[in-house]
Scaffold this motif. Structure first.
Motif, PDB file in Angstrom:
ATOM      1  N   PHE A 192     -26.739  42.678 -67.423  1.00 24.79           N
ATOM      2  CA  PHE A 192     -26.289  44.003 -67.011  1.00 24.79           C
ATOM      3  C   PHE A 192     -26.985  44.386 -65.709  1.00 24.79           C
ATOM      4  CE2 PHE A 192     -25.600  44.081 -71.615  1.00 24.79           C
ATOM      5  CZ  PHE A 192     -24.322  44.636 -71.703  1.00 24.79           C
ATOM      6  N   VAL A 193     -26.190  44.834 -64.728  1.00 27.60           N
ATOM      7  CA  VAL A 193     -26.718  45.185 -63.407  1.00 27.60           C
ATOM      8  C   VAL A 193     -26.448  46.664 -63.150  1.00 27.60           C
ATOM      9  CG1 VAL A 193     -26.655  44.672 -60.938  1.00 27.60           C
ATOM     10  CG2 VAL A 193     -26.192  42.846 -62.607  1.00 27.60           C
ATOM     11  N   GLY A 194     -27.484  47.399 -62.740  1.00 25.38           N
ATOM     12  CA  GLY A 194     -27.314  48.820 -62.448  1.00 25.38           C
ATOM     13  C   GLY A 194     -28.219  49.258 -61.314  1.00 25.38           C
ATOM     14  N   ALA A 195     -27.993  50.473 -60.827  1.00 19.53           N
ATOM     15  CA  ALA A 195     -28.779  51.002 -59.714  1.00 19.53           C
ATOM     16  C   ALA A 195     -28.877  52.519 -59.824  1.00 19.53           C
ATOM     17  CB  ALA A 195     -28.142  50.616 -58.371  1.00 19.53           C
ATOM     18  N   GLY A 196     -29.783  53.090 -59.048  1.00 17.48           N
ATOM     19  CA  GLY A 196     -29.878  54.541 -58.929  1.00 17.48           C
ATOM     20  C   GLY A 196     -30.121  55.231 -60.250  1.00 17.48           C
ATOM     21  N   ASN A 197     -29.446  56.372 -60.435  1.00 16.62           N
ATOM     22  CA  ASN A 197     -29.681  57.138 -61.658  1.00 16.62           C
ATOM     23  C   ASN A 197     -29.071  56.483 -62.893  1.00 16.62           C
ATOM     24  OD1 ASN A 197     -26.963  57.767 -61.344  1.00 16.62           O
ATOM     25  ND2 ASN A 197     -27.319  59.893 -60.746  1.00 16.62           N
ATOM     26  N   GLN A 198     -28.431  55.324 -62.717  1.00 13.88           N
ATOM     27  CA  GLN A 198     -27.940  54.556 -63.849  1.00 13.88           C
ATOM     28  C   GLN A 198     -28.888  53.426 -64.232  1.00 13.88           C
ATOM     29  OE1 GLN A 198     -25.807  55.098 -66.001  1.00 13.88           O
ATOM     30  NE2 GLN A 198     -25.546  53.150 -67.049  1.00 13.88           N
ATOM     31  N   TRP A 199     -29.886  53.133 -63.395  1.00 11.82           N
ATOM     32  CA  TRP A 199     -30.729  51.977 -63.704  1.00 11.82           C
ATOM     33  C   TRP A 199     -31.455  52.139 -65.038  1.00 11.82           C
ATOM     34  CZ3 TRP A 199     -31.875  47.400 -64.420  1.00 11.82           C
ATOM     35  CH2 TRP A 199     -33.153  46.997 -64.781  1.00 11.82           C
ATOM     36  N   GLY A 200     -32.040  53.293 -65.296  1.00 11.74           N
ATOM     37  CA  GLY A 200     -32.736  53.491 -66.563  1.00 11.74           C
ATOM     38  C   GLY A 200     -31.827  53.258 -67.756  1.00 11.74           C
TER      39      GLY A 200
ATOM     40  N   VAL B   2     -21.177  50.620 -61.438  1.00  5.20           N
ATOM     41  CA  VAL B   2     -21.054  51.156 -60.083  1.00  5.20           C
ATOM     42  C   VAL B   2     -20.872  52.666 -60.202  1.00  5.20           C
ATOM     43  CG1 VAL B   2     -19.840  51.034 -57.886  1.00  5.20           C
ATOM     44  CG2 VAL B   2     -19.976  48.998 -59.337  1.00  5.20           C
ATOM     45  N   GLY B   3     -21.949  53.403 -59.939  1.00  2.00           N
ATOM     46  CA  GLY B   3     -21.907  54.852 -60.015  1.00  2.00           C
ATOM     47  C   GLY B   3     -21.590  55.471 -58.665  1.00  2.00           C
ATOM     48  N   GLU B   4     -21.792  56.774 -58.574  1.00  2.00           N
ATOM     49  CA  GLU B   4     -21.418  57.487 -57.348  1.00  2.00           C
ATOM     50  C   GLU B   4     -22.589  58.247 -56.735  1.00  2.00           C
ATOM     51  OE1 GLU B   4     -17.386  59.367 -57.608  1.00  2.00           O
ATOM     52  OE2 GLU B   4     -17.464  58.545 -59.656  1.00  2.00           O
ATOM     53  N   ASP B   5     -23.804  57.853 -57.071  1.00  2.02           N
ATOM     54  CA  ASP B   5     -24.958  58.474 -56.433  1.00  2.02           C
ATOM     55  C   ASP B   5     -25.277  57.730 -55.140  1.00  2.02           C
ATOM     56  OD1 ASP B   5     -26.021  56.126 -57.457  1.00  2.02           O
ATOM     57  OD2 ASP B   5     -27.867  57.046 -58.154  1.00  2.02           O
ATOM     58  N   SER B   6     -26.418  58.024 -54.537  1.00  2.00           N
ATOM     59  CA  SER B   6     -26.742  57.469 -53.221  1.00  2.00           C
ATOM     60  C   SER B   6     -26.963  55.961 -53.238  1.00  2.00           C
ATOM     61  CB  SER B   6     -27.996  58.149 -52.665  1.00  2.00           C
ATOM     62  OG  SER B   6     -29.110  57.922 -53.514  1.00  2.00           O
ATOM     63  N   GLN B   7     -27.155  55.359 -54.430  1.00  2.00           N
ATOM     64  CA  GLN B   7     -27.376  53.918 -54.510  1.00  2.00           C
ATOM     65  C   GLN B   7     -26.108  53.148 -54.877  1.00  2.00           C
ATOM     66  OE1 GLN B   7     -31.012  52.566 -56.376  1.00  2.00           O
ATOM     67  NE2 GLN B   7     -32.084  54.458 -55.901  1.00  2.00           N
ATOM     68  N   ARG B   8     -24.969  53.797 -54.763  1.00  2.00           N
ATOM     69  CA  ARG B   8     -23.703  53.127 -55.075  1.00  2.00           C
ATOM     70  C   ARG B   8     -23.538  51.817 -54.305  1.00  2.00           C
ATOM     71  NH1 ARG B   8     -18.558  54.000 -57.073  1.00  2.00           N
ATOM     72  NH2 ARG B   8     -16.912  52.859 -56.003  1.00  2.00           N
ATOM     73  N   SER B   9     -23.899  51.821 -53.042  1.00  2.00           N
ATOM     74  CA  SER B   9     -23.674  50.641 -52.210  1.00  2.00           C
ATOM     75  C   SER B   9     -24.437  49.420 -52.721  1.00  2.00           C
ATOM     76  CB  SER B   9     -24.067  50.926 -50.760  1.00  2.00           C
ATOM     77  OG  SER B   9     -25.444  51.243 -50.656  1.00  2.00           O
ATOM     78  N   LEU B  10     -25.563  49.642 -53.404  1.00  2.00           N
ATOM     79  CA  LEU B  10     -26.331  48.518 -53.944  1.00  2.00           C
ATOM     80  C   LEU B  10     -25.547  47.808 -55.046  1.00  2.00           C
ATOM     81  CD1 LEU B  10     -29.884  50.156 -54.164  1.00  2.00           C
ATOM     82  CD2 LEU B  10     -28.957  48.711 -52.331  1.00  2.00           C
ATOM     83  N   SER B  11     -24.902  48.585 -55.910  1.00  2.00           N
ATOM     84  CA  SER B  11     -24.069  47.979 -56.962  1.00  2.00           C
ATOM     85  C   SER B  11     -22.786  47.391 -56.385  1.00  2.00           C
ATOM     86  CB  SER B  11     -23.743  49.021 -58.031  1.00  2.00           C
ATOM     87  OG  SER B  11     -24.898  49.374 -58.766  1.00  2.00           O
ATOM     88  N   GLU B  12     -22.219  48.074 -55.396  1.00  2.00           N
ATOM     89  CA  GLU B  12     -21.003  47.542 -54.756  1.00  2.00           C
ATOM     90  C   GLU B  12     -21.263  46.179 -54.134  1.00  2.00           C
ATOM     91  OE1 GLU B  12     -18.190  51.166 -53.266  1.00  2.00           O
ATOM     92  OE2 GLU B  12     -20.025  50.835 -52.111  1.00  2.00           O
ATOM     93  N   ARG B  13     -22.439  46.007 -53.564  1.00  2.00           N
ATOM     94  CA  ARG B  13     -22.783  44.720 -52.955  1.00  2.00           C
ATOM     95  C   ARG B  13     -22.721  43.600 -53.990  1.00  2.00           C
ATOM     96  NH1 ARG B  13     -28.691  42.909 -50.641  1.00  2.00           N
ATOM     97  NH2 ARG B  13     -28.012  41.043 -49.492  1.00  2.00           N
ATOM     98  N   VAL B  14     -23.249  43.859 -55.181  1.00  2.00           N
ATOM     99  CA  VAL B  14     -23.202  42.871 -56.261  1.00  2.00           C
ATOM    100  C   VAL B  14     -21.762  42.652 -56.713  1.00  2.00           C
ATOM    101  CG1 VAL B  14     -23.975  42.303 -58.596  1.00  2.00           C
ATOM    102  CG2 VAL B  14     -25.523  43.497 -57.015  1.00  2.00           C
ATOM    103  N   ALA B  15     -21.036  43.736 -56.908  1.00  2.00           N
ATOM    104  CA  ALA B  15     -19.646  43.641 -57.377  1.00  2.00           C
ATOM    105  C   ALA B  15     -18.776  42.876 -56.396  1.00  2.00           C
ATOM    106  CB  ALA B  15     -19.088  45.046 -57.591  1.00  2.00           C
ATOM    107  N   ASN B  16     -19.011  43.063 -55.112  1.00  2.00           N
ATOM    108  CA  ASN B  16     -18.218  42.371 -54.100  1.00  2.00           C
ATOM    109  C   ASN B  16     -18.567  40.899 -54.002  1.00  2.00           C
ATOM    110  OD1 ASN B  16     -16.916  44.756 -53.413  1.00  2.00           O
ATOM    111  ND2 ASN B  16     -18.365  45.260 -51.800  1.00  2.00           N
ATOM    112  N   PHE B  17     -19.803  40.541 -54.334  1.00  4.18           N
ATOM    113  CA  PHE B  17     -20.247  39.155 -54.244  1.00  4.18           C
ATOM    114  C   PHE B  17     -19.795  38.309 -55.436  1.00  4.18           C
ATOM    115  CE2 PHE B  17     -23.462  36.010 -55.540  1.00  4.18           C
ATOM    116  CZ  PHE B  17     -23.446  35.157 -54.441  1.00  4.18           C
ATOM    117  N   LEU B  18     -19.818  38.875 -56.626  1.00  9.90           N
ATOM    118  CA  LEU B  18     -19.614  38.108 -57.852  1.00  9.90           C
ATOM    119  C   LEU B  18     -18.339  37.252 -57.874  1.00  9.90           C
ATOM    120  CD1 LEU B  18     -20.934  40.460 -60.668  1.00  9.90           C
ATOM    121  CD2 LEU B  18     -21.771  38.183 -60.095  1.00  9.90           C
TER     122      LEU B  18
END
Length: 340
Positions: free
Chosen positions: A209-217, A261-277
């Motif tokens: 499971f991969v997450g970022a920002g306010n979803q990481w916890g 992939v959430g919509e907070d300021s760290q969205r791009s970090l998850s998008e990077r993973v989603a686009n690569f996979l």
């Protein structure tokens, strides 16, 4: 999600309970604000979110929720680590926030006893008012479920009082009027996906499971507290920002990977993973909060409420995995079954 006439048949879903639970939690804001306003008036130096397991994960989310908006010194404290190491930043001017369903979590009880010796103010969201933890808190609020929302309401009030959340009233007006129904709509819309996801992954050898920002916890918690503890399925959680520094080397065509992939300021970090996979994996799933409408919630607030969208989707997944595997989620092998 199956339809029978005009009715929607969903496994282990009580729409009225969902509405009442969310609306009831939102109504706690007055009680929360009364306590936080007093703490603010008395003066405090910093805020420690203390937890263990799932509550530690919620504490992580609260800190991420605050840190890009606030200059308030706030940090996460693992209860078991505090028990052996302590933390000099926790003083008699610290506001400590905890949450517990049972009110008996061994590590947290021990930590709060030590913190009481320091003289910190402790706000506890404790489901059982007569429990050991409840008796150790300076302030207690008793209401089940919605732990993350309760934590966020504390953080939001602190920031509001510090002049860092000027549209606080506007934000909560939208939540009070719309959010309970929106969350029910998320459950309904995600039900088919959740059933398919459960059928696909209910017996994975290991799931990432991969997450970022306010979803990481919550990503950390979902892997550990739900799949491992409650479903007995092996997992690993990884922060999206760290995915490309080790983990992606063991992903192959058949590796099960889920990206939030959430919509907070760290969205791009998850998008990077989603686009690569798609380049390396044929067994990935992307869960994106942008796929859900959230009527009445302004675009600028969607990032703040993304974790609650994910939580509802995960609840639907759990209902189907539990059924497919014929393993009730409240059964434990070892947790509170053996001494440790």
């Amino acid at each position: 999600m199956r339809k029978l006439g005009e009715s929607i048949i969903m496994r282990k879903f009580d729409e009225q309970h969902e509405l009442d639970s969310m609306n009831g939690a939102l109504k706690l804001r007055g009680e929360i604000n009364e306590i936080i306003d007093k703490v603010n008036a008395d003066g405090y130096s910093n805020v420690a979110w203390l937890g263990q397991g799932g509550t530690y994960a919620s504490a992580m989310q609260a800190v991420i929720h605050m840190k890009e908006k606030s200059a308030i010194e706030t940090f996460v404290q693992n209860a078991a680590e505090y028990d052996v190491t302590g933390n000099k930043r926790i003083t008699d001017k610290t506001l400590v926030i905890i949450s517990s369903v049972s009110g008996t979590t061994e590590e947290v009880v021990k930590a709060i006893k030590k913190i009481n010796e320091v003289g910190a103010t402790v706000l506890g969201f404790i489901d059982k008012a007569d429990s050991p933890l409840a008796k150790l808190c300076t302030h207690v609020i008793t209401y089940p479920e919605n732990e993350q929302l309760k934590f966020f309401m504390v953080g939001d009030r602190l920031m509001n009082l510090a002049g860092e959340f000027p549209d606080y009233e506007e934000f909560y007006k939208e939540l009070d009027e719309h959010f309970a129904e929106d969350i029910v709509d998320v459950a309904k819309k995600s039900d088919d996906f959740a059933k398919e996801f459960a059928e696909k992954h209910h017996d994975d050898d290991i799931h990432y499971f991969v997450g970022a920002g306010n979803q990481w916890g919550a990503t950390y918690s979902y892997a550990m507290c739900y799949w491992e503890e409650q479903h007995w399925l092996k997992t690993k959680s990884i922060e999206a920002a760290e995915f490309f520094h080790g983990m992606f080397e063991i992903v192959t065509r058949d590796t099960p990977v889920t990206v939030y992939v959430g919509e907070d300021s760290q969205r791009s970090l998850s998008e990077r993973v989603a686009n690569f996979l798609p380049q390396i994996c044929g067994n990935y799933d992307i869960i994106d909060t942008k796929d859900y409408e959230l009527k009445g919630i302004s675009e600028k607030y969607r990032g703040a409420v993304s974790p609650f969208v994910f939580h509802e989707i995960n609840n639907r997944i759990d209902a189907y995995i539990e059924h497919i595997n014929r393993h009730p989620m409240d059964i434990r092998r070892y947790y509170r079954q053996l001494p440790y």
